[in-house]
Enzyme design. Sequence first.
Site, mmCIF file in Angstrom:
data_model
loop_
_atom_site.group_PDB
_atom_site.id
_atom_site.type_symbol
_atom_site.label_atom_id
_atom_site.label_comp_id
_atom_site.label_asym_id
_atom_site.label_seq_id
_atom_site.Cartn_x
_atom_site.Cartn_y
_atom_site.Cartn_z
ATOM 1 N N ASP A 66 32.582 13.956 -13.550
ATOM 2 C CA ASP A 66 33.468 12.820 -13.322
ATOM 3 C C ASP A 66 34.853 13.065 -13.913
ATOM 4 O OD1 ASP A 66 31.032 11.969 -12.515
ATOM 5 O OD2 ASP A 66 30.887 10.241 -13.859
ATOM 6 N N ASP A 72 39.028 9.907 -10.512
ATOM 7 C CA ASP A 72 37.949 10.577 -11.239
ATOM 8 C C ASP A 72 37.709 11.909 -10.522
ATOM 9 O OD1 ASP A 72 37.613 8.347 -12.846
ATOM 10 O OD2 ASP A 72 35.479 8.095 -12.393
ATOM 11 N N HIS A 122 32.627 8.222 -6.521
ATOM 12 C CA HIS A 122 32.248 9.632 -6.567
ATOM 13 C C HIS A 122 31.627 10.088 -5.244
ATOM 14 C CE1 HIS A 122 32.037 8.749 -11.118
ATOM 15 N NE2 HIS A 122 33.274 8.928 -10.701
ATOM 16 N N ASP A 164 29.897 12.675 -4.515
ATOM 17 C CA ASP A 164 28.736 13.571 -4.490
ATOM 18 C C ASP A 164 27.378 12.915 -4.237
ATOM 19 O OD1 ASP A 164 28.884 12.413 -6.966
ATOM 20 O OD2 ASP A 164 28.851 14.264 -8.127
ATOM 21 N N CYS A 185 26.388 15.478 -10.891
ATOM 22 C CA CYS A 185 27.180 14.658 -11.832
ATOM 23 C C CYS A 185 27.066 15.160 -13.260
ATOM 24 C CB CYS A 185 26.711 13.208 -11.866
ATOM 25 S SG CYS A 185 26.294 12.460 -10.324
#
Length: 397
Positions: free
Chosen positions: A145, A227, A277, A279, A381
């Site tokens: 992150d 981020d 995020h 991912d 992550c």
Amino acid sequence: MFTKLARSLHDHFSANSLQLTKRLCSYTPGNKNHSPVWAWNEWDPLEEIVLGTPEMACCPEVLPEAKACISENKFDFLIKHKGKYWKSVIEPEHYKLMLDEHANFIRILQGEGVKVVHPEPIDFAKTFKTPNFSAHGVDCAMPRDFLLIVGDEMIESTMTWRSRYFEFMCYKTLIKDYWRRGAKWTAAPKPMCRESLFKENYCADEDSSAFFDEKTSILTEEEPVFDAADFIRCGRDIFAHVSQVSNNSGIEWVRRHLAPKGIRVHALNFVDPKPMHIDTTLFTPRPGVAITCPERPCLQIGLFKKAGWDVVVAPYPDIPKNFPYYISSQWLSLNVVMLDEKRVLVEKDEIGIQKLFEKIGITSVKVPFKHCFSIGGGIHCWTSDVRRRGDLQNYFD
Ligand code: ARG
């Protein structure tokens, strides 16, 4: 013309700075061996990784920007436990399994010849104060992150949740060490995070099927914020997730910053009322393949198709929704790390995605990791790959 004094000062300082450069790094421009940090994409052979640590990790405060990212059905739990160490919140057996998985994951990585390093936790339960706000911290479990690695450069992202403002401190020792050994170090402008960065009385429409953009975001464009986990690297092309933690200005900052390296940053919008995020939404395991989340279509998916990439839709996760995902969705099934183009580190119980990998010629290295999912992140992550063997390439035209 130099005067005598100016000449001697000049000579003195150039000699000193030359010496300093020699002492600090073996920088030779154009030679990848000058830097211990070197990763241009998600799939080149992995050599070194930062793995987050669960130590002192805390249940996040449910500030408006966190509410904008987390599904409403988790609010009561989070409000009840905000600011407490996860260790005291999670059922002890579950917590112990998380620590075992974490230790085992290190062994798996090392067994694959990957060097594993860690950030240094601070006491996240302590409240801190800036001139504009006060909060307590969260964790340094998710280096993805915070750290954006592009080639030989480490970019410290701004971080958007106010509770994560001081997370950069956990990475200082690591970053300084990489820098001393030759890596390039950039810290994106630290944001002010005034009230006006967040829209007043914001409430995300969890049923929305609209593509997420600045109109539906909690963020204003008052200042750039992003981020690192909102970026996915594919060599000369990097894809950015417009999200509740990365505004258009933040993505534009990264775009302009990387342009001199010949890198193009493309902003992508997805159907996801609470995006945070990229991912769990889009992943590129190797050149020519993009895996997407069936519940989160992408407005610009044509970019991949036009370039001849296969777009493969991920199967639904096997780990059930009612598993204790305290912060995230179950789409952590997509949250994987490539050991190289042909091998992926994937949660051992996520059979559907393993089958998909098999179909596209990628072997799964099965990692028990689901108890680690509980505090908000999957394998991708929890890590940040800092070194992969391979060079900057163009996979799109
Ligand atoms: N917002 C994502 C979801 O709930 C979780 C993303 C986790 N990724 C990360 N890099 N921390 O699906």
